[in-house]
Design a protein around this motif. Structure first.
Motif, PDB file in Angstrom:
ATOM      1  N   PRO A  19       0.808  -1.232   0.000  1.00  0.00           N
ATOM      2  CA  PRO A  19       0.000   0.000   0.000  1.00  0.00           C
ATOM      3  C   PRO A  19       0.833   1.271   0.000  1.00  0.00           C
ATOM      4  O   PRO A  19       0.453   2.268  -0.626  1.00  0.00           O
ATOM      5  CB  PRO A  19      -0.827  -0.124   1.291  1.00  0.00           C
ATOM      6  N   PHE A  20       1.978   1.246   0.676  1.00  0.00           N
ATOM      7  CA  PHE A  20       2.843   2.430   0.691  1.00  0.00           C
ATOM      8  C   PHE A  20       3.467   2.653  -0.688  1.00  0.00           C
ATOM      9  O   PHE A  20       3.583   3.790  -1.147  1.00  0.00           O
ATOM     10  CB  PHE A  20       3.930   2.266   1.754  1.00  0.00           C
ATOM     11  N   THR A  23       0.809   4.080  -2.962  1.00  0.00           N
ATOM     12  CA  THR A  23       0.579   5.497  -2.669  1.00  0.00           C
ATOM     13  C   THR A  23       1.648   6.367  -3.316  1.00  0.00           C
ATOM     14  O   THR A  23       1.344   7.396  -3.935  1.00  0.00           O
ATOM     15  CB  THR A  23       0.563   5.724  -1.150  1.00  0.00           C
ATOM     16  N   TYR A  72       6.137  12.505  10.327  1.00  0.00           N
ATOM     17  CA  TYR A  72       5.450  11.297   9.857  1.00  0.00           C
ATOM     18  C   TYR A  72       5.497  10.148  10.869  1.00  0.00           C
ATOM     19  O   TYR A  72       4.459   9.538  11.160  1.00  0.00           O
ATOM     20  CB  TYR A  72       6.060  10.877   8.517  1.00  0.00           C
ATOM     21  N   ASP A 148      -1.929  11.604   6.532  1.00  0.00           N
ATOM     22  CA  ASP A 148      -1.063  11.021   7.553  1.00  0.00           C
ATOM     23  C   ASP A 148      -1.869  10.555   8.767  1.00  0.00           C
ATOM     24  O   ASP A 148      -1.456   9.607   9.455  1.00  0.00           O
ATOM     25  CB  ASP A 148       0.010  12.018   7.974  1.00  0.00           C
ATOM     26  N   THR A 151      -2.987   7.122   7.630  1.00  0.00           N
ATOM     27  CA  THR A 151      -1.875   6.177   7.638  1.00  0.00           C
ATOM     28  C   THR A 151      -1.490   5.801   9.059  1.00  0.00           C
ATOM     29  O   THR A 151      -1.306   4.613   9.372  1.00  0.00           O
ATOM     30  CB  THR A 151      -0.656   6.786   6.919  1.00  0.00           C
ATOM     31  N   HIS A 155      -4.967   2.936   8.323  1.00  0.00           N
ATOM     32  CA  HIS A 155      -5.865   2.956   7.166  1.00  0.00           C
ATOM     33  C   HIS A 155      -5.113   3.337   5.898  1.00  0.00           C
ATOM     34  O   HIS A 155      -5.639   4.048   5.048  1.00  0.00           O
ATOM     35  CB  HIS A 155      -7.035   3.915   7.427  1.00  0.00           C
ATOM     36  N   GLN A 156      -3.881   2.831   5.787  1.00  0.00           N
ATOM     37  CA  GLN A 156      -3.079   3.119   4.610  1.00  0.00           C
ATOM     38  C   GLN A 156      -3.702   2.542   3.342  1.00  0.00           C
ATOM     39  O   GLN A 156      -3.594   3.135   2.264  1.00  0.00           O
ATOM     40  CB  GLN A 156      -1.666   2.571   4.801  1.00  0.00           C
ATOM     41  N   ARG A 157      -4.368   1.402   3.444  1.00  0.00           N
ATOM     42  CA  ARG A 157      -4.980   0.801   2.249  1.00  0.00           C
ATOM     43  C   ARG A 157      -6.057   1.719   1.670  1.00  0.00           C
ATOM     44  O   ARG A 157      -6.182   1.850   0.450  1.00  0.00           O
ATOM     45  CB  ARG A 157      -5.538  -0.582   2.568  1.00  0.00           C
ATOM     46  N   ARG A 159      -6.074   4.963   1.996  1.00  0.00           N
ATOM     47  CA  ARG A 159      -5.345   6.086   1.408  1.00  0.00           C
ATOM     48  C   ARG A 159      -4.811   5.718   0.026  1.00  0.00           C
ATOM     49  O   ARG A 159      -4.886   6.527  -0.913  1.00  0.00           O
ATOM     50  CB  ARG A 159      -4.192   6.493   2.325  1.00  0.00           C
ATOM     51  N   SER A 160      -4.299   4.496  -0.102  1.00  0.00           N
ATOM     52  CA  SER A 160      -3.779   4.061  -1.394  1.00  0.00           C
ATOM     53  C   SER A 160      -4.883   4.001  -2.443  1.00  0.00           C
ATOM     54  O   SER A 160      -4.696   4.466  -3.577  1.00  0.00           O
ATOM     55  CB  SER A 160      -3.129   2.678  -1.250  1.00  0.00           C
TER      56      SER A 160
END
Length: 229
Positions: A19-20, A23, A72, A148, A151, A155-157, A159-160
């Motif tokens: 996911p990162f 992004t 971050y 951020d 993330t 919930h990075q997925r 965001r991606s």
């Protein structure tokens, strides 16, 4: 000596990092595809002045990006405590970060005529681009603060997925607007896609707040015996 075997299987590491990576890739597409499309539509002059204007803005945004990079990791630490803690940290950064972003935009607008005077008449076309990009650092700072929070709270997925969607939207808008409007069309596509991305982030954070509140209300609701859960 021989390399040691990682503790976690490689596929698990790849799954966590994907996911990162998505992004970052989506962000690069959204930031740079318009320059390539300007060239593909034979708008070389527009691509030149638009790219130069963006580069000036990128230089001016370095203090903003430095603050975002430095803060971050803290979003992850605050996010482990909870959404409200991460949001509180985001709010504490908002005023100084937006001040830096506003200063960056104003600086680009004020100094672009000086750059045109130093580098000659061919650079003069960058001045209106720089004026139009004056709000861009503010938009990026707001987007990063909301992103951020997502993330840091795991919930990075989301965001991606949001960034993939807006990268696609950016490409579609550029394909529609660049043929008729040149760099102005590319600029409109950039601002619209960034605004949509901020909207998606804000909607998701508010959904998470509502879900948290509903969960708290269920715990506090009395059961059949009149006891609070």
């Amino acid at each position: 000596g021989r390399p040691s075997r990682p503790d976690a299987p490689l596929i698990d590491e790849a799954r966590a990092g994907a996911p990162f990576a998505v992004t970052q890739t989506s962000n690069m597409i959204q930031t740079n595809i318009d320059k390539a499309l300007l060239l593909s539509f034979d708008k070389d002059a527009d691509a030149g002045i638009y790219g130069a204007g963006f580069r000036l803005t990128s230089y001016a945004m370095m203090p903003v990006m430095a603050v975002l990079s430095a803060t971050y990791p803290e979003f992850f630490r605050r996010g482990r405590v909870g959404l409200a803690t991460a949001m509180q940290y985001s709010r504490s950064l908002r005023r100084p970060l937006l001040f830096l972003a506003a200063a960056a935009g104003i600086g680009v607008a004020l100094l672009s005529p000086l750059a045109a005077a130093l580098f000659g008449e061919e650079f003069a076309g960058v001045v209106p681009v720089a004026y139009a990009l004056a709000a861009y650092p503010l938009v990026k700072a707001i987007q990063a603060l909301w992103g951020d929070v997502l993330t840091g709270t795991g919930h990075q997925r989301y965001r991606s997925r949001a960034q993939v969607f807006t990268a696609g939207l950016n490409v579609a808008l550029n394909l529609s607007l660049i043929p008729g409007y040149g760099w102005q069309g590319a600029l409109v596509a950039t601002y619209i896609s960034e605004a949509v991305l901020i909207g998606l982030f804000v909607i998701r954070v508010r959904q998470l707040y509502r879900a948290r509140d509903r969960g708290a209300n269920r715990l506090l609701a009395p059961d059949a015996d009149g006891q609070v859960g």
